[in-house]
Design an enzyme around this catalytic site. Structure first.
Site, short mmCIF file in Angstrom:
data_model
loop_
_atom_site.label_atom_id
_atom_site.label_comp_id
_atom_site.label_asym_id
_atom_site.label_seq_id
_atom_site.Cartn_x
_atom_site.Cartn_y
_atom_site.Cartn_z
N GLU A 177 46.98 42.35 37.76
CA GLU A 177 47.04 41.92 36.34
C GLU A 177 48.45 41.81 35.57
O GLU A 177 48.55 42.08 34.58
CB GLU A 177 46.14 43.07 35.35
N GLU A 252 38.18 41.69 40.47
CA GLU A 252 37.94 43.03 39.75
C GLU A 252 37.00 42.72 38.49
O GLU A 252 37.19 41.82 37.63
CB GLU A 252 39.15 43.58 39.03
#
Ligand SMILES: *[C@@H]1O[C@H](CO)[C@@H](O)[C@H](O)[C@H]1NC(C)=O
Ligand SMILES: *[C@@H]1O[C@H](CO)[C@@H](O)[C@H](O)[C@H]1NC(C)=O
Ligand SMILES: *[C@@H]1O[C@H](CO)[C@@H](O)[C@H](O)[C@H]1NC(C)=O
Ligand SMILES: *[C@@H]1O[C@H](CO)[C@@H](O)[C@H](O)[C@H]1NC(C)=O
Ligand SMILES: *[C@@H]1O[C@H](CO)[C@@H](O)[C@H](O)[C@H]1NC(C)=O
Ligand SMILES: *[C@@H]1O[C@H](CO)[C@@H](O)[C@H](O)[C@H]1NC(C)=O
Ligand SMILES: *[C@@H]1O[C@H](CO)[C@@H](O)[C@H](O)[C@H]1NC(C)=O
Ligand SMILES: *[C@@H]1O[C@H](CO)[C@@H](O)[C@H](O)[C@H]1NC(C)=O
Ligand SMILES: *[C@@H]1O[C@H](CO)[C@@H](O)[C@H](O)[C@H]1NC(C)=O
Length: 660
Positions: A177, A252
């Site tokens: 991320e 995810e």
């Protein structure tokens, strides 16, 4: 005559309106291959307490997660490549704290991967860094300044997995991320190939789909990336991602409290990530909620195992939702080419192994009962419906399918979970089902499904009110002491063979440089332990500050941790090697209640004691009162903790807490 025809016509239309028809046919060509359903351990420290469970409970928990035809029977396991920094619920240790340091026995992810493989040798393994040790950044909080150094660091982890644990890593990620760097991805690919890891695939970039735009204009980047992985995609992909023709993963997802709504979220996205987004793998954050529940995202795991001191755990409903897919498919199976939207809401997917087996998974999750933590879920309606599946191609001769059923219950919390309804007859290739709301069905040719069970785990108990650890008895192969949950820095077992006797075995904070962080780590290090509800404490601990720049503390009533650790409050008793002490109400050390002289020096053992009794707090040094009768009403409760003033080596020994 006319009336009759009219009625006949109406009847036909009514039948067509009543039952919605769907074709399951492998003769029209097959869709994409399933890559698997899995979960993430780490990002961060989410399996921390699991390792300290006594047997047989620890093995039972692992069975529910990984054992084929037992529970979640996971097909993929992603682990954090520890980077010594805070990555949501704690820090995980790096295999290279320093540039000249290498150790493949830290943390618990190696152990977890081995336990997973032991149960399911074909489970696929994925490694992903969230943070990096400070030396990778050379003073910057950025891992790409020296792409070859970072590639070397990551590949060392992959080679270490093989060399020390016989683990073959299947996929590797970039930086969770956070921005990717094309140069780094190409260098990583080249270096992997050079050391013979040609079949190990790169997943990128574990954030948005944006990397797809770059892949479409950069052929070298395109070749380097095997899988485009995005997080929390809301079951949708974007055009650029589709145009890459690469495998698309929700790398995810979930991250939702593991009650019935969490299960509804998981059931919906497991199907719809493929139905809406052509995604062929979905990974849940997180695998098992094995961290103190008051840390961020408490209980956002497929099941809960947060009490190693009692052995209590709970097999939450997402485990059984997972089983609906994982027990009846394998990575490599093909999705059938169907539009998996049910006409009155909900979805289905159908998969085949290409050898005649068929598995159909149907979900009818209503919106309010299947919201995930993110992204927002647009309004939609699901109604009870009759669905008729027409089995064609290789499936036309099937006489029956095994039926598995779940219905999530939101009024009495009395869900039916993964119940075997036995064989369902099929006549003339027609499978008709009356679908209700918030239901999951699996219909399959496989007869191996099984709802596993263990003896009832022990009842829930609070953390023991008297707890001590002299760090002499260790829990191999783990590098951390039971129940200590590092929130900044890394606290490891340490042996000083030249110590005359009292402090050979200690716990040592070992991070000496601010890491390339993922979250806003505190500027000091801290490890928490105990019961968040504790108010009154007597904490004693021996400390050994190894540097004149250092400083150490013991503390109680710690109010927060995880990504919020920099603003943690509590009662902190600090000592510094310049001979001073301080009492503060915050980890940052600015809300000072008291300060003075202590005589503490570096490279000497000292014993600190902190006594918190209601609003009366006091501290002792080496058994003598140093400060007493300070009155404070805040904070009210929280964990116990140890820590250091900066990223410096410091040892701790003979930790003892008595609290209520
Ligand atoms: C990627 O990293 C290289 C090497 O540090 C650097 O030269 C380049 O500017 C970076 N690219 C981007 C887009 O950040
Ligand atoms: C993606 O899914 C859509 C809808 O099911 C389908 O029409 C399309 O062909 C798929 N694209 C690819 C590249 O698989
Ligand atoms: C289905 O799968 C089972 C188990 O993998 C296998 O033995 C069987 O040959 C497959 N095909 C059919 C038609 O059942
Ligand atoms: C869903 O929840 C919203 C907000 O709580 C509520 O207004 C709405 O009536 C609910 N819808 C259904 C179908 O229960
Ligand atoms: C729960 O469901 C079962 C089976 O449907 C039923 O027998 C039982 O009475 C229910 N219990 C409650 C508390 O609703
Ligand atoms: C299903 O088929 C079997 C074998 O033909 C038959 O014995 C059984 O009664 C059928 N079950 C139902 C519910 O129709
Ligand atoms: C180990 O113990 C010796 C003897 O007490 C001491 O001089 C030395 O500083 C200790 N080393 C560390 C790293 O604690
Ligand atoms: C703390 O309070 C106790 C009890 O009131 C008293 O005996 C003691 O002298 C006080 N200590 C200090 C340093 O004021
Ligand atoms: C405060 O606590 C200390 C240490 O337990 C104790 O000695 C002292 O008497 C207490 N002071 C008061 C005012 O109760």
């Amino acid at each position: 005559m006319r009336l009759w025809s009219l009625l006949w016509l109406l009847g036909c239309r009514a039948a067509a309106w009543w039952s919605d028809d769907y074709s399951l046919d492998d003769a029209v060509g097959l869709g994409r291959q399933l890559d698997g359903i899995g979960a993430i351990s780490g990002g961060g420290a989410t399996s921390r307490l699991l390792v300290n469970y006594p047997e047989p409970y620890r093995s039972q928990i692992l069975d529910y997660l990984f054992k084929p035809n037992f529970g979640a029977s996971l097909q993929l396991l992603k682990v954090e490549i520890g980077g010594d920094a805070q990555t949501t619920d704690g820090t995980e240790p790096s295999h290279m704290h320093y540039e000249n340091d290498e150790n493949y026995f830290r943390g618990y992810e190696w152990w977890l991967m081995k336990e997973a493989k032991k149960r399911n040798p074909s489970i696929k393994l994925i490694g992903l860094p969230w943070a990096f040790p400070g030396w990778i950044g050379r003073g910057m909080s950025w891992p790409y300044a020296y792409p070859d150094v970072t590639a070397y660091y990551i590949i060392s982890w992959i080679i270490g997995a093989k060399k020390y644990h016989d683990l073959d890593i299947d996929y590797i990620g970039i930086w969770n991320e956070r921005p990717f760097n094309s140069t780094y991805i190409k260098v990583l690919r080249k270096t992997l190939d050079r050391v013979g890891l040609n079949t190990l695939g790169i997943i990128a970039a574990d954030g948005t789909w944006n990397i797809a735009n770059h892949m479409l204009v950069d052929p070298y980047l395109y070749d380097a990336v095997e899988i485009v992985g995005a997080h929390y995609p809301g079951t949708e992909t974007v055009k650029a991602a589709q145009l890459t023709l690469k495998k698309l993963w929700s790398s995810e997802d979930y991250s939702t409290f593991n009650n019935e709504v969490g299960s509804g979220c998981w059931a919906r996205i497991l199907n719809q990530n493929y139905v809406n987004g052509n995604m062929t793998a979905t990974l849940a954050w997180n695998l098992v909620a094995s961290y103190y529940e008051e840390l961020p995202f408490g209980r956002c795991g497929l099941m809960t195992a947060q009490e190693p001191w009692s052995g209590h755990y709970s097999v939450n409903s997402p485990i059984w939702v997972t089983a609906h897919t994982t027990q009846f498919t394998q990575p490599g199976w093909y999705y059938l080419k169907v539009d998996g939207h049910l006409k009155k809401g909900g979805s289905f997917v159908a998969l085949t192994d290409g050898l005649g087996n068929l598995t159909v998974i149907i979900e009818t999750m209503t919106r309010n009962h299947s919201k995930c933590i993110r992204p927002p879920l647009p309004p939609y309606v699901v109604s009870p419906q009759k669905a008729v599946f027409h089995l064609k191609g290789s499936f036309s001769k099937l006489k029956s399918l095994q039926m598995w059923y779940s219905k999530l219950d939101f009024s009495t919390a009395n869900s039916t979970l993964f119940q075997s309804l036995g064989p369902k007859n099929i006549s003339e290739g027609i499978l008709a089902l009356n679908l209700g709301l918030d239901e999951i069905y699996t219909l399959t040719t496989l007869t191996t499904g099984h709802k596993g069970s263990s003896s009832e785990p022990p009842p829930s108990q609070p953390f023991p009110s008297i707890y001590k650890d002299d760090f002499n008895i260790r829990n191999p192969p783990f590098s951390e002491a039971p129940y200590f949950a590092d929130q900044t820095g890394v606290f490891e077992y340490f042996i000083n063979a030249s110590d005359p006797g009292d402090h050979v075995f200690t716990l040592r904070q070992v991070v000496t440089q601010r890491p390339v962080t993922w979250a806003l780590d505190a500027t000091n290090t801290i490890s928490i332990i105990g019961n968040y509800k504790w108010i009154n404490f007597i904490i004693t601990c021996d400390i050994y500050i190894e540097s004149n720049k250092g400083g150490a503390f013991i503390a109680g009533r710690i109010s927060k941790g995880g990504i919020y650790v920099p603003s943690a409050q509590g009662i902190f008793f600090w000592v510094f090697p310049d001979g001073t002490y301080r009492v503060t109400r915050d980890l940052a050390g600015v809300d000072i209640l008291m300060k003075g002289l202590s005589g503490v020096r570096a490279n000497r053992w000292h014993t600190l004691t902190l006594i918190l009794k209601g609003s009366n707090i006091s501290g002792m040094l080496n058994g003598y009162p140093l400060w007493e009768n300070i009155t404070t009403h805040s904070p009210e409760n929280g964990w116990a903790a140890i820590g250091t003033h900066s990223f410096e080596l410091t040892q701790f020994d003979n930790f003892h807490v008595e609290a209520s």
